[in-house]
Scaffold this motif. Structure first.
Motif, mmCIF file in Angstrom:
data_model
loop_
_atom_site.group_PDB
_atom_site.id
_atom_site.type_symbol
_atom_site.label_atom_id
_atom_site.label_comp_id
_atom_site.label_asym_id
_atom_site.label_seq_id
_atom_site.Cartn_x
_atom_site.Cartn_y
_atom_site.Cartn_z
ATOM 1 N N TYR B 86 4.035 -4.615 0.276
ATOM 2 C CA TYR B 86 4.390 -5.824 -0.471
ATOM 3 C C TYR B 86 5.478 -6.563 0.321
ATOM 4 C CZ TYR B 86 1.910 -2.965 -3.774
ATOM 5 O OH TYR B 86 0.955 -2.173 -4.357
ATOM 6 N N PRO B 87 5.108 -7.616 1.014
ATOM 7 C CA PRO B 87 6.007 -8.202 2.016
ATOM 8 C C PRO B 87 7.336 -8.719 1.473
ATOM 9 C CG PRO B 87 4.107 -9.622 1.611
ATOM 10 C CD PRO B 87 3.833 -8.336 0.925
ATOM 11 N N ASP B 88 7.343 -9.135 0.202
ATOM 12 C CA ASP B 88 8.571 -9.739 -0.328
ATOM 13 C C ASP B 88 9.528 -8.723 -0.950
ATOM 14 O OD1 ASP B 88 8.045 -12.625 0.179
ATOM 15 O OD2 ASP B 88 6.271 -12.151 -0.981
ATOM 16 N N LEU B 89 9.091 -7.468 -1.024
ATOM 17 C CA LEU B 89 9.995 -6.448 -1.577
ATOM 18 C C LEU B 89 10.903 -5.906 -0.469
ATOM 19 C CD1 LEU B 89 7.928 -4.184 -4.004
ATOM 20 C CD2 LEU B 89 9.386 -6.116 -4.555
ATOM 21 N N ASP B 93 13.160 -1.102 -2.606
ATOM 22 C CA ASP B 93 12.366 -1.455 -3.791
ATOM 23 C C ASP B 93 10.911 -1.065 -3.607
ATOM 24 O OD1 ASP B 93 14.518 -2.461 -5.162
ATOM 25 O OD2 ASP B 93 14.214 -4.519 -4.478
ATOM 26 N N TYR B 94 10.409 -1.266 -2.397
ATOM 27 C CA TYR B 94 9.024 -0.883 -2.115
ATOM 28 C C TYR B 94 8.848 0.619 -2.351
ATOM 29 C CZ TYR B 94 4.931 0.593 0.447
ATOM 30 O OH TYR B 94 3.734 1.198 0.776
ATOM 31 N N MET B 96 10.765 2.569 -4.099
ATOM 32 C CA MET B 96 10.968 2.890 -5.523
ATOM 33 C C MET B 96 9.673 2.642 -6.310
ATOM 34 S SD MET B 96 13.830 4.231 -6.466
ATOM 35 C CE MET B 96 13.948 3.966 -8.225
ATOM 36 N N TYR B 97 8.999 1.564 -5.969
ATOM 37 C CA TYR B 97 7.733 1.260 -6.651
ATOM 38 C C TYR B 97 6.700 2.350 -6.351
ATOM 39 C CZ TYR B 97 3.427 -1.011 -8.061
ATOM 40 O OH TYR B 97 2.219 -1.276 -8.658
ATOM 41 N N SER B 100 7.437 5.390 -8.180
ATOM 42 C CA SER B 100 7.099 5.317 -9.609
ATOM 43 C C SER B 100 5.604 5.517 -9.829
ATOM 44 C CB SER B 100 7.573 3.986 -10.212
ATOM 45 O OG SER B 100 6.793 2.910 -9.722
#
Lengths: 395, 294
Positions: B86-89, B93-94, B96-97, B100
């Protein structure tokens, strides 16, 4: 997980630009609304400033209070006096002083004059007839129930709904609510279309970015993560819609004021089957817009989850809200046309005329029918979206 | 921990990408070596459950992986060949996603992300947006996401593609450390990767395993020997037509060729130890031509 799903959505610059554009649209719609009112100052000059709505409301509030027989007779009498003195050449100052403040009441009185061979307009409604407004109105509504009710059940339903209106009507200037509602419908459509665009990326993103392999090979990729994506779509639609409408409403309250929310819409629309006030009509408009936004989000998520791309999905809300109504009209299918989803953006139009639907002995009005139908369609989409992701297998 | 593929087939129309394949894997690093189109990526996709086989079965600890569903996916880590992100993360955060959706509770995820970022040498880049990373950095994050859940079965499809030599060495060391107590399946066409870390090698072509074994066993399976030949430059072309050439370079006025031959190819040629590169060329012949530079 939901946090990161939303973060993915709003980390994209284009989506942030959409948000800024929606906020700008709230400002623009409010300015257009405030400037759309027709108000003449004491010299008879048209005032197009932002204060115009407040000034007009203030003028109309000279008649604030219950519209009793005496009040209605007085309004008709003042009007009659002017016409007797000036005929059709009423001077601007007299118009501003007498007719502008009473314009809503005089418009309302036209209803009991309609249909009489010699009394086409309110100018002919005498003070005596105006004093009998509520009685005459009841009689006309009985006729309307017979005219619009295609079955005995529908006629009984109409009579029941007409009987729910509390008389004498409470009155004060409600132009701010009328204009606000009008522009809220347009703003709602813009929001719903953009919510569709944003929602389409939630399920298409993994495929567009080639992140599907990691997503679907992870533990919750086909279960909890898919459910979270659906939640993200709903939360996004809800927060965005209500947040933007809150901004739009607050700006409108500041610019145009809030007076007139308790005035029944029957002052404007005599034959309306919705016994609600202008304030409630506004809330109903927002609720319908939200339903349309949910529908937009659910359909675009479903199509993008099924097709693994957002291209066609983005077009669906536009087709439903903007193109399909023309097709329905061309086909001439009245039922189809009356149940088109774009109707959710025309609450003001819907409440004017009694359009009823019947299933067995059950009679529905158009707005509840639209709300139930499209909430149900939106909810039905959700398990299908889940299924599309849950059963994903690369071909 | 045993992963068994039993007569696994995957067809796309009439094309068999994986053809009646049966292999067994226990703990250790397995190298999957083959030319493009050999079926490596399809096999990896089958093992990561994003594709279903047309026939046969894949079992892990005796249970069908497709019936295990989320339970199996919770045990694997997968780095696909085309690693999408996901380029904008931001990097953290990437991860962490990904943590999850892999089912890691947030506090554990935070610890694992710090450890993993250190492991791949990306701890300083945690706050950078994914789209600002270089190709090699993205690949390292790809490896990080694959090992985030401490998988029992790690599937790595072309993991060193885009990595510079330093990063490649770091990666090989990392795989060496990760190999304990888990199965690592490493698909690549870079022979050196396999040679450095794999305890078992599968040579795959046209959807089938041609030969399998340790690097030494594979070298022993080659019926030809490797030879180093020094020839005048003008004779190099003729020699290349007669023998399977592994590599060729110039030294002064001479051409130095490494060739495969059952007998001494030219007078004065020196026999060399057979390597996996020789094995690769031996089995893939012309199809491996594009890798001659290896």
């Amino acid at each position: 997980m939901l946090n990161y799903e939303l973060k993915k959505l709003f980390a994209k610059r284009i989506n942030v630009i959409f948000l800024v554009l929606l906020l700008a649209a709230a400002v623009i719609f409010n300015l257009l609304a405030a400037k759309s009112v027709l108000y003449f100052d004491s010299h008879g000059a048209e005032d197009q400033s932002l204060k115009a709505v407040r000034m007009l409301t203030e003028e109309k509030n000279k008649w604030k209070g219950p519209l009793t027989q005496e009040t209605l007779a007085k309004a008709a009498s003042e009007q009659q006096r002017l016409y007797k003195r000036y005929g059709d050449q009423i001077p601007d100052e007299a118009y501003v002083k007498v007719l502008q403040p009473a314009s809503d009441i005089l418009e309302m009185l036209k209803y009991i004059g309609q249909g009489d061979a010699d009394s086409f307009s309110s100018q002919k409604v005498s003070p005596e007839k105006a004093a009998d407004f509520y009685k005459l109105r009841r009689e006309k509504l009985s006729g309307a129930a017979r005219e619009y009710g295609k079955t005995p059940a529908q006629q009984a339903f109409l009579k029941e709904q007409y009987g729910k209106t509390v008389t004498p009507f409470y009155y004060e200037g409600a132009d701010s609510w009328k204009i606000r509602t009008d522009y809220a419908e347009r703003y709602g459509m813009v929001i719903a279309l953009l919510i569709g665009i944003l929602a389409s990326g939630i399920f298409a993103g993994e495929f567009r970015l080639q992140a599907d392999s990691v997503f679907f090979s992870s533990r919750y990729g086909r279960t909890k993560a898919a459910r979270t994506k659906i939640w993200a779509g709903i939360v996004m639609a809800a927060v965005l819609y209500w947040g933007l409408m809150l901004v739009y409403s607050l700006m409108g309250f500041i610019i145009m004021g809030t007076g007139g929310s308790s005035v029944p819409i029957q002052v404007e629309w005599s034959e309306s089957v919705y016994a609600i006030t202008f304030g409630q009509e506004y809330m109903l408009t927002l609720l319908c817009g939200f339903t349309a936004s949910l529908l937009s989000a659910a359909l675009t998520m479903l199509i993008s989850a099924g097709r693994h791309a957002s291209g066609i999905a983005i077009c669906v809300p536009f087709f439903l809200f903007c193109v399909a109504p023309f097709i329905a009209r061309a086909l001439g299918a009245e039922l189809f046309e009356n149940l088109m989803p774009q109707r959710l953006f025309y609450v003001e139009n819907i409440i004017r005329t009694p359009v009823l639907f019947q299933a067995g002995d059950m009679v529905f009005r158009q707005i509840p029918a639209l709300l139930i139908l499209y909430l149900a369609v939106s909810l039905l989409c959700l398990p299908l979206i889940y299924r599309a992701y849950h059963r994903y297998i690369m071909k | 921990m045993t992963l068994i593929l039993d007569k696994v087939t995957k067809t796309f129309g009439s094309y068999k990408a994986v053809d009646d394949m049966s292999i067994t894997m226990n703990n250790g690093v397995y190298g999957l070596l083959g030319v493009n189109g050999a079926g490596k990526t399809t096999l990896m996709r089958l093992l990561s459950t994003i594709m279903k086989p047309t026939g046969g079965s894949i079992t892990y600890k005796g249970r069908d992986i497709f019936k295990m569903g989320a339970e199996y996916r919770g045990l694997i880590g997968y780095l696909p060949q085309e690693f999408g992100y996901y380029p904008d993360l931001k990097v953290r955060d990437y991860l962490m996603y990904i943590a999850s959706i892999k089912g890691l509770p947030a506090p554990i995820a935070k610890r694992r992300i710090s450890t993993t970022l250190r492991l791949v040498g990306m701890e300083r880049e945690a706050s950078r947006k994914m789209k600002t990373l270089s190709g090699g950095m993205k690949r390292r994050i790809g490896i990080a996401q694959a090992v985030l859940n401490d998988p029992e079965f790690l599937i790595l499809d072309e993991p060193t593609a885009g990595l510079d030599p330093k990063e490649t060495i770091r990666f090989r060391n990392l795989i060496g450390r990760l190999a304990e107590n888990r199965i690592v399946l490493l698909s690549t066409h870079i022979v050196a990767d396999i040679e450095a870390v794999a305890s078992q090698v599968f040579l795959m072509n046209k959807g089938k395993i041609l030969v399998q074994g340790s690097a030494a066993e594979l070298c022993g399976s080659v019926k030809k020997s490797a030879w180093i030949c020094r020839l005048p430059e003008h004779e190099a072309g003729r020699a290349a037509q007669r023998f399977q050439v592994i590599s060729m370079h110039k030294e002064g006025s001479e051409a130095v060729l490494r060739v495969l031959s059952e007998e001494i190819p030219v007078p004065g040629a020196i026999q060399a130890n057979t390597t996996l590169e020789d094995v690769f060329l031996y089995y893939f012949g012309e199809e491996a031509g594009e890798y001659a530079e290896l």
